[in-house]
Design a protein around this motif. Structure first.
Motif, short mmCIF file in Angstrom:
data_model
loop_
_atom_site.label_atom_id
_atom_site.label_comp_id
_atom_site.label_asym_id
_atom_site.label_seq_id
_atom_site.Cartn_x
_atom_site.Cartn_y
_atom_site.Cartn_z
N ARG A 75 -8.26 5.36 8.31
CA ARG A 75 -7.55 6.12 7.30
C ARG A 75 -8.52 6.95 6.49
O ARG A 75 -9.70 6.61 6.36
N LEU A 145 -0.47 9.66 4.43
CA LEU A 145 -0.59 8.83 3.24
C LEU A 145 -0.53 9.74 2.02
O LEU A 145 -1.44 10.55 1.82
N ASN A 148 -3.11 8.05 -3.34
CA ASN A 148 -3.73 6.73 -3.23
C ASN A 148 -3.72 6.08 -4.61
O ASN A 148 -4.25 6.64 -5.57
N PRO A 182 0.11 4.59 -0.58
CA PRO A 182 -0.62 3.33 -0.81
C PRO A 182 -0.60 2.95 -2.29
O PRO A 182 -0.83 3.79 -3.17
N GLY A 205 2.12 1.37 1.59
CA GLY A 205 0.80 0.79 1.78
C GLY A 205 0.51 -0.14 0.62
O GLY A 205 0.78 0.20 -0.53
N THR A 231 -3.27 -1.12 3.40
CA THR A 231 -4.11 0.07 3.55
C THR A 231 -5.50 -0.08 2.94
O THR A 231 -6.37 0.76 3.16
N TYR A 280 -5.95 -1.66 7.27
CA TYR A 280 -7.19 -0.89 7.23
C TYR A 280 -8.16 -1.61 6.31
O TYR A 280 -7.98 -1.63 5.09
#
Length: 438
Positions: A75, A145, A148, A182, A205, A231, A280
């Motif tokens: 990722r 994605l 974050n 995420p 995520g 994630t 991940y």
């Protein structure tokens, strides 16, 4: 508009050049990625074949080694503005049989992005649309994605409206790949907001570290019954670790981290066969975050650590032919980090970190000291490596360090790296304080 563009460029978003989507297409076209539900739960398919993510977060890490170790995906956190660089990354992933969960940088409230500013929100959406168009047809793309940890220190729920708009846009532009966002932990209130404001997300995520064992309970409490990918996960975080009496976080040594990786993967990640679609691990590379070794699976000089061996065993069922050394916690005069070691300035001491190599490789110890980090950043925001401290020291053949404490009072951290000469290493560190006796 000029202020909006400056903000977007500072976030690493930027408007992509007006390149056409067909320029990014490669032989075979885009992969057809689907998330399907059956009586046994959720699963992901790629071109009709079951696909479970065995992945790592990568910030320019060794993709060839990731593939050789049994990984199948990585990722990213942003596409940035260098189109040629992103295309080269995707081509490299494809050559190694890897897929890419494409991170799209989305403005964060804690960085100053204002979700009450419709002009900024619209400009961000337009920039991301161009990025999706650039890369959506590459065969290595697995999913998108959106941002974050947008929930970290946020207050304005309109961020989830924007996430929903971005997800809708991606589905409009790219019907072949799922979309997620995420999250830095989650609870019922957050999940309810996401369900209401971003219902077109295909999955979420989840990012947990030392508290990943609570994931099953958190899913039940939040009433998230849909699919997810972990994630980010890995060592116990610096914010949840034991502290010295002066507040320095205590980092696990490399061997302890490898043990925790195995335990957490087997007991939590691999154990959920109904909703979990893989993970991940963080980080297939290295970075400074409180220390230079806390989160990276590799040393800055490139050596792989016991955690990499652990991931290979988890992904493939076999250990590498030549393994990284094992190491014990670092001690100063026999005292551990949790003993809150305080040394008189200029006094002499002995540090140890016993290490062994199962393959019989000759080991070399490298000790160094840094000033203790004073960073207060969160969410992986950039940090500078603390200044190195000159140590008056000698090292024995068995790796023992005899050293003189710094003359200047302050907070420090002593590091050791043990290399086997075969491209592998283990490490440990111990914080200490130089202070005049009271």
């Amino acid at each position: 508009m000029r202020a909006v563009m400056a903000c977007l460029l500072a976030l690493g978003i930027g408007l992509a050049p007006a390149a056409r989507a067909q320029d990014t297409a490669r032989a075979g076209g885009p992969a057809q990625v689907r998330i399907v539900q059956d009586a046994d739960g959720y699963r992901m398919t790629v071109d009709g074949q079951p696909y479970y993510v065995r992945g790592a977060g990568s910030a320019g890490g060794d993709l060839e080694q990731l593939a050789a170790r049994g990984g199948n995906s990585f990722r990213t956190w942003s596409t940035g503005t260098d189109v040629a660089q992103v295309r080269a990354m995707l081509d490299r992933a494809q050559r190694n049989g890897l897929t890419v969960a494409m991170g799209l940088a989305v403005g964060k409230e804690r960085h100053g992005f204002d979700y009450d500013d419709p002009e900024a929100v619209a400009a961000q959406l337009a920039a991301l649309r161009e990025q999706v168009r650039l890369y959506k047809d590459h065969p290595a793309v697995l999913m998108w994605l959106v941002g974050n940890e947008l929930n970290l220190e946020y207050r304005n729920p309109k961020v989830w409206d924007a996430v929903g708009q971005i997800a809708d846009m991606i589905h409009e532009e790219d019907p072949n790949h799922p979309v997620m966002t995420p999250l830095a932990g989650f609870d019922r209130e957050l999940i309810d907001r996401i369900k209401a404001r971003a219902p077109s997300l295909d999955l979420i995520g989840v990012q947990l570290y030392g508290d990943i064992g609570e994931l099953p309970a958190k899913l039940r409490a939040a009433d998230w019954t849909g699919p997810y990918i972990v994630t980010e996960w890995g060592p116990t975080g610096h914010w949840e670790s034991p502290l010295t009496s002066w507040g320095a976080p205590v980092e696990d040594d490399a061997s302890r981290k490898a043990e925790l990786f195995q335990q957490r993967y087997r007991e939590v990640i691999a154990a959920d066969t109904r909703q979990g679609l893989g993970s991940y691990v963080f980080l297939w590379g290295n970075k400074q975050e409180r220390t230079p070794t806390w989160y990276g699976l590799f040393l800055p000089t490139g050596e792989s650590t016991p955690a990499v061996d652990a991931m290979q065993q988890l992904w493939t069922g076999r250990w590498p032919d030549n393994r990284a050394p094992s190491i014990e916690p670092a001690r100063i005069d026999g005292r551990l980090a949790t003993d809150s070691v305080v040394l008189a300035p200029g006094s002499t001491h002995t540090a140890t970190a016993p290490a062994r190599d199962a393959d019989g490789d000759r080991l070399q110890w490298h000790w160094y000291a840094l000033e203790e980090s004073t960073a207060t950043s969160i969410g992986g925001d950039p940090e500078a490596v603390p200044a190195q401290v000159e140590l008056h020291a000698t090292t024995d053949s068995d790796g023992r360090l005899h050293f003189t404490a710094p003359a200047r009072p302050g907070n420090y951290r002593l590091f050791v790296e043990v290399r086997d000469g075969q491209g592998h290493a283990a490490y440990a560190n111990i914080p200490f304080r130089a202070e005049e006796p009271r």
